[in-house]
Design a protein around this motif. Sequence first.
Motif, PDB file in Angstrom:
ATOM      1  N   GLU A 146       1.022  -1.690  -0.269  1.00 21.93           N
ATOM      2  CA  GLU A 146      -0.387   0.022   0.039  1.00 21.93           C
ATOM      3  C   GLU A 146       0.778   1.018   0.120  1.00 21.93           C
ATOM      4  O   GLU A 146       0.515   2.170  -0.670  1.00 21.93           O
ATOM      5  CB  GLU A 146      -0.660   0.103   1.459  1.00 21.93           C
ATOM      6  CG  GLU A 146      -2.018  -0.764   1.080  1.00 21.93           C
ATOM      7  CD  GLU A 146      -3.328  -0.387   2.172  1.00 21.93           C
ATOM      8  OE1 GLU A 146      -4.494  -0.538   2.664  1.00 21.93           O
ATOM      9  OE2 GLU A 146      -2.519  -0.331   3.321  1.00 21.93           O
ATOM     10  N   GLN A 147       1.755   1.147   0.922  1.00 22.85           N
ATOM     11  CA  GLN A 147       2.683   2.615   0.863  1.00 22.85           C
ATOM     12  C   GLN A 147       3.702   2.923   0.074  1.00 22.85           C
ATOM     13  O   GLN A 147       3.820   3.670   0.035  1.00 22.85           O
ATOM     14  CB  GLN A 147       3.836   1.703   2.119  1.00 22.85           C
ATOM     15  CG  GLN A 147       4.169   3.773   2.669  1.00 22.85           C
ATOM     16  CD  GLN A 147       4.594   3.101   4.191  1.00 22.85           C
ATOM     17  OE1 GLN A 147       5.042   2.485   4.322  1.00 22.85           O
ATOM     18  NE2 GLN A 147       5.375   4.487   4.683  1.00 22.85           N
ATOM     19  N   ARG A 148       4.276   1.523  -0.817  1.00 18.78           N
ATOM     20  CA  ARG A 148       4.866   2.052  -2.537  1.00 18.78           C
ATOM     21  C   ARG A 148       3.732   2.708  -3.178  1.00 18.78           C
ATOM     22  O   ARG A 148       4.196   2.873  -4.317  1.00 18.78           O
ATOM     23  CB  ARG A 148       5.403   0.700  -2.614  1.00 18.78           C
ATOM     24  CG  ARG A 148       6.928  -0.052  -1.964  1.00 18.78           C
ATOM     25  CD  ARG A 148       7.484  -1.494  -2.582  1.00 18.78           C
ATOM     26  NE  ARG A 148       6.226  -2.818  -2.944  1.00 18.78           N
ATOM     27  CZ  ARG A 148       6.013  -3.601  -1.801  1.00 18.78           C
ATOM     28  NH1 ARG A 148       7.304  -2.791  -0.634  1.00 18.78           N
ATOM     29  NH2 ARG A 148       5.450  -4.731  -1.880  1.00 18.78           N
ATOM     30  N   GLU A 149       2.573   2.058  -3.253  1.00 21.64           N
ATOM     31  CA  GLU A 149       1.274   2.578  -4.191  1.00 21.64           C
ATOM     32  C   GLU A 149       1.133   4.392  -3.572  1.00 21.64           C
ATOM     33  O   GLU A 149       0.149   5.040  -4.229  1.00 21.64           O
ATOM     34  CB  GLU A 149       0.070   1.803  -4.330  1.00 21.64           C
ATOM     35  CG  GLU A 149       0.772   0.162  -4.840  1.00 21.64           C
ATOM     36  CD  GLU A 149      -0.965  -0.476  -4.877  1.00 21.64           C
ATOM     37  OE1 GLU A 149      -1.649  -0.071  -4.358  1.00 21.64           O
ATOM     38  OE2 GLU A 149       0.045  -1.590  -5.641  1.00 21.64           O
ATOM     39  N   GLY A 150       2.115   4.711  -2.761  1.00 22.80           N
ATOM     40  CA  GLY A 150       1.246   6.013  -2.252  1.00 22.80           C
ATOM     41  C   GLY A 150      -0.101   6.056  -1.093  1.00 22.80           C
ATOM     42  O   GLY A 150       0.107   6.769  -0.785  1.00 22.80           O
ATOM     43  N   ASP A 151       0.155   5.048  -0.902  1.00 22.40           N
ATOM     44  CA  ASP A 151      -1.171   5.418   0.626  1.00 22.40           C
ATOM     45  C   ASP A 151      -0.617   4.877   1.872  1.00 22.40           C
ATOM     46  O   ASP A 151      -1.400   3.723   1.867  1.00 22.40           O
ATOM     47  CB  ASP A 151      -2.244   4.121   0.163  1.00 22.40           C
ATOM     48  CG  ASP A 151      -3.195   4.059   0.795  1.00 22.40           C
ATOM     49  OD1 ASP A 151      -3.552   5.662   1.910  1.00 22.40           O
ATOM     50  OD2 ASP A 151      -4.114   3.553   0.594  1.00 22.40           O
TER      51      ASP A 151
END
Length: 308
Positions: free
Chosen positions: A283-288
């Motif tokens: 999720e974090q890698r996708e900017g969330d």
Amino acid sequence: AREEEVRKKFRPIEQLKEEFEKLNMKMETDYEIMVKLISKFNSSASTLDEKVAALYDLEYYVHQVDNAKDFLSMGGLRLVIAGLNSSEAALKEHAAFVLGAALSSNPKVQIEAIEGGALQKLLVILATEQPLAVRKKALFALSSMLRHFPYAQQQFLKLGGLQVLRSLFQQKGMETLHVRVVTLLYDLIMEKMLLEDSQHGDQLEEKMQQYQQVRLVPAVVEQDWCVLVPNLLAMPEHDAREKVLKLVGALMSFCREQYRGDTALGTTLGLLRSEYEELAAEEQREGDKDGYFRELLGSINTIIQELR
């Protein structure tokens, strides 16, 4: 020529007024529609399909608080409560559906329903062999009756309602109801906790006294829900796990020792933490940065921390 062209495109205001008046004359009010639907449901001349269709349409109307009050004054509530005794599963299912819709956030209807014996009838449906669809709607109606109504919660416990809900976990084919039961228990526990934390006016003080009569959590602990609820973390759906984690957290201060003695729970929490660490990182890698899985991971870590 220009005026003539405009006249052809647009009808005169007098004609429009006349057409609107005719239209308004034909439009029925919600009250009138409900009267017809109740009459259709109650008529011995109506077929089973017609009665079910009438209930289906009624459910749409009674969602509105004012309509639900009108439904009560028309005698509709009494009829759908009686419908819970029907030998026809479809009638029983849709009667419970209408009842649940009318009860939602409507104290007046809640009071009339419990005085009309609806609580006992719903518990009988849930406690006896019924199609899943019927039990699902009965649980919906029960949830609508209990929320924000401490007197109904007290009667629910007196009538053995918690045991009835627990029995659903011991029957095959009832798995889809498990999360709904967990959600209901979480909501009822939090409802009381939030009230205890709020500023007390005279009205709240009176309600708090009512809630003090509701011994829900002691009954939950006594009936081994502390053991039962964590087992549901094995469900594969993220939404289901989220709801179970919420209830596990809400019961922490009452069930901590049982949780600590549950080795399977420790293993499950460890596996879930690994799974959600990966999903949260993705999720974090996708900017969330504040994503759904990060939130679930936080719940798991909080529970693990409190069990140390």
